[in-house]
Each structure stands twice: as structure tokens, then as C-alpha cells.
Design an enzyme around this catalytic site. Structure first.
Site, mmCIF file in Angstrom:
data_model
loop_
_atom_site.group_PDB
_atom_site.id
_atom_site.type_symbol
_atom_site.label_atom_id
_atom_site.label_comp_id
_atom_site.label_asym_id
_atom_site.label_seq_id
_atom_site.Cartn_x
_atom_site.Cartn_y
_atom_site.Cartn_z
ATOM 1 N N HIS A 1 0.845 -1.204 0.000
ATOM 2 C CA HIS A 1 0.000 0.000 0.000
ATOM 3 C C HIS A 1 0.883 1.257 0.000
ATOM 4 O O HIS A 1 0.636 2.202 -0.740
ATOM 5 C CB HIS A 1 -0.872 0.062 1.267
ATOM 6 C CG HIS A 1 -1.904 -1.018 1.389
ATOM 7 N ND1 HIS A 1 -2.062 -1.750 2.538
ATOM 8 C CD2 HIS A 1 -2.854 -1.467 0.527
ATOM 9 C CE1 HIS A 1 -3.072 -2.597 2.382
ATOM 10 N NE2 HIS A 1 -3.562 -2.459 1.165
ATOM 11 N N LYS B 1 -16.807 -6.582 8.251
ATOM 12 C CA LYS B 1 -15.522 -7.283 8.388
ATOM 13 C C LYS B 1 -15.126 -7.279 9.856
ATOM 14 O O LYS B 1 -15.494 -6.399 10.606
ATOM 15 C CB LYS B 1 -14.442 -6.578 7.560
ATOM 16 C CG LYS B 1 -14.513 -6.908 6.087
ATOM 17 C CD LYS B 1 -13.244 -6.484 5.357
ATOM 18 C CE LYS B 1 -13.341 -6.761 3.872
ATOM 19 N NZ LYS B 1 -12.185 -6.266 3.122
ATOM 20 N N ARG C 1 -2.265 -6.198 -8.176
ATOM 21 C CA ARG C 1 -1.136 -7.114 -7.949
ATOM 22 C C ARG C 1 -1.078 -8.191 -9.019
ATOM 23 O O ARG C 1 -0.047 -8.476 -9.573
ATOM 24 C CB ARG C 1 -1.264 -7.778 -6.570
ATOM 25 C CG ARG C 1 -0.892 -6.852 -5.437
ATOM 26 C CD ARG C 1 -1.428 -7.341 -4.127
ATOM 27 N NE ARG C 1 -2.886 -7.289 -4.140
ATOM 28 C CZ ARG C 1 -3.645 -7.503 -3.085
ATOM 29 N NH1 ARG C 1 -3.105 -7.824 -1.934
ATOM 30 N NH2 ARG C 1 -4.958 -7.420 -3.176
HETATM 31 P P1 ADP Z 1 -9.900 -3.720 -0.040
HETATM 32 O O1 ADP Z 1 -10.563 -4.354 1.147
HETATM 33 O O2 ADP Z 1 -10.671 -2.569 -0.629
HETATM 34 O O3 ADP Z 1 -9.387 -4.682 -1.092
HETATM 35 P P2 ADP Z 1 -7.142 -3.381 0.761
HETATM 36 O O4 ADP Z 1 -6.673 -2.574 1.921
HETATM 37 O O5 ADP Z 1 -6.895 -4.842 0.807
HETATM 38 O O6 ADP Z 1 -8.656 -2.992 0.612
HETATM 39 O O7 ADP Z 1 -6.486 -2.824 -0.583
HETATM 40 C C1 ADP Z 1 -6.668 -1.494 -1.002
HETATM 41 C C2 ADP Z 1 -6.128 -1.344 -2.415
HETATM 42 O O8 ADP Z 1 -4.732 -1.571 -2.416
HETATM 43 C C3 ADP Z 1 -6.700 -2.337 -3.436
HETATM 44 O O9 ADP Z 1 -6.785 -1.690 -4.695
HETATM 45 C C4 ADP Z 1 -5.676 -3.430 -3.484
HETATM 46 O O10 ADP Z 1 -5.684 -4.107 -4.724
HETATM 47 C C5 ADP Z 1 -4.407 -2.617 -3.309
HETATM 48 N N1 ADP Z 1 -3.323 -3.400 -2.725
HETATM 49 C C6 ADP Z 1 -3.373 -4.256 -1.691
HETATM 50 N N2 ADP Z 1 -2.164 -4.793 -1.437
HETATM 51 C C7 ADP Z 1 -1.320 -4.259 -2.353
HETATM 52 C C8 ADP Z 1 0.085 -4.431 -2.650
HETATM 53 N N3 ADP Z 1 0.827 -5.287 -1.967
HETATM 54 N N4 ADP Z 1 0.608 -3.708 -3.654
HETATM 55 C C9 ADP Z 1 -0.170 -2.867 -4.381
HETATM 56 N N5 ADP Z 1 -1.482 -2.656 -4.174
HETATM 57 C C10 ADP Z 1 -2.053 -3.346 -3.183
#
Ligand code: ADP
Length: 160
Positions: A16, A40, A89
Site C-alpha cells: 500500500h 468485516k 497485484r
Molecule cells: P480492499 O478491502 O478494498 O481490497 P485493501 O486494503 O486490501 O482494501 O487494498 C486497497 C487497495 O490496495 C486495493 O486496490 C488493493 O488491490 C491494493 N493493494 C493491496 N495490497 C497491495 C500491494 N501489496 N501492492 C499494491 N497494491 C495493493
């Protein structure tokens, strides 16, 4: 242009953070929007996540963290932000993200979704996997910001 980066961020990972740092170079302002999602079962409260994001992005003056609930497009419109930013990803992200992007365009044609590819060093990191590894006693240093790693360890110590 300004961007809204919505997600759960439970917890914030270095994947992130990589997206946030790159977006901060592309957009005037990046709002990291933490979804208040009662369905959640979160590891950290929204307030804890906002504090963790604030700490990890303190070096980025054009990044701020906000909580939101309801529709992402309404959050973007309310803040006057024209871009929803998401990270990709793998193909497994793509199908889900495509659906959401189309739905958001239908709900609000003026808001565009922009994707950044995950950094290659971070493309295998997900919040869920981090939580699973921590719950099994594994080390997640180097996968999440240092403050988050410390908070996860503390959380596990309390739950033991
Ligand atoms: P959600 O519950 O909306 O999927 P997340 O916190 O898991 O929320 O992810 C938020 C965003 O960041 C999503 O677009 C997800 O695909 C992206 N994301 C999650 N992990 C990674 C990573 N390791 N690298 C790049 N983007 C990521």
C-alpha cells in the site's frame, strides 16, 4: 488532480505504502480513505489504522488519511476528488477491480478509476496474508511499516 485511495488497510502494508508514495508524485493530493466496514472483523480499529497511515506517510506532505463509509464515489465527490486510485497485484485482483471500476463509473461517470501496478517487491503482500502469518507466529518485518509490525506483535502478545 487529486486522488482518493480507498481500502481497508487492515493493516497498512509496504505494498500500500509503495502505491501511496508513487501516487504522491503523480497527484497534487492523495487522500487515503479507510472504509468503516462493520461486516468485516478488523484487526485494528479505523482510528488505529488512520494513525498508522499518518505515521507511515508523515514524510509526504500531500497525503492525508480519512475514514469513510457508504459509496466510494460519494466520498470522492464529497471531497471534490476526481480520481479513485487502486492497486493491481495480479490477474486475481483484476477481475474484481474491473467490476468495481465499471460500477463506480456507472454510479458517477465523472469519477475516473486509475490503477497502479504493485511494485514487484510487494506484489505478493496482502493484508490478509500478513494477518495470517502473524497469527501463526511468523515474522512480518519488511512486509509492513515498522510501527505496524510492532503493533501486530503487541496484539499477538495480548491474545496469547
Ligand atoms: P480492499 O478491502 O478494498 O481490497 P485493501 O486494503 O486490501 O482494501 O487494498 C486497497 C487497495 O490496495 C486495493 O486496490 C488493493 O488491490 C491494493 N493493494 C493491496 N495490497 C497491495 C500491494 N501489496 N501492492 C499494491 N497494491 C495493493
Amino acid at each position: 488532480m487529486q486522488a482518493l485511495y480507498p481500502g481497508s488497510f487492515d493493516p497498512l502494508t509496504l505494498g500500500h505504502l509503495d502505491v501511496i508514495e508513487r501516487a504522491a508524485q503523480l497527484f497534487e493530493r492523495v487522500v487515503v480513505a479507510v472504509l468503516r466496514n462493520p461486516s468485516k472483523n478488523p484487526c485494528f480499529s479505523v482510528e488505529q489504522r488512520l494513525a498508522q497511515i499518518g505515521d507511515a506517510t508523515a514524510h509526504l506532505p500531500n497525503v492525508q488519511a480519512e475514514a469513510f463509509d457508504g459509496l466510494t464515489v460519494e466520498c470522492a465527490q464529497g471531497l471534490g476528488v476526481g480520481v479513485i486510485l487502486r492497486g493491481l497485484r495480479a490477474m486475481s485482483d483484476f477481475e474484481y477491480e474491473l467490476q468495481i471500476a465499471h460500477m463506480n463509473r456507472r454510479l458517477s461517470p465523472g469519477v475516473e478509476t486509475v490503477f497502479l501496478m504493485a511494485g514487484e517487491a510487494y506484489s505478493f503482500i496482502s493484508s490478509n496474508l500478513v494477518k495470517e502469518v502473524v497469527s501463526l507466529g511468523g515474522n512480518v518485518d519488511g512486509l509492513v511499516p515498522p510501527l505496524v509490525a510492532e503493533r501486530l506483535k503487541r496484539l499477538m502478545a495480548v491474545q496469547k
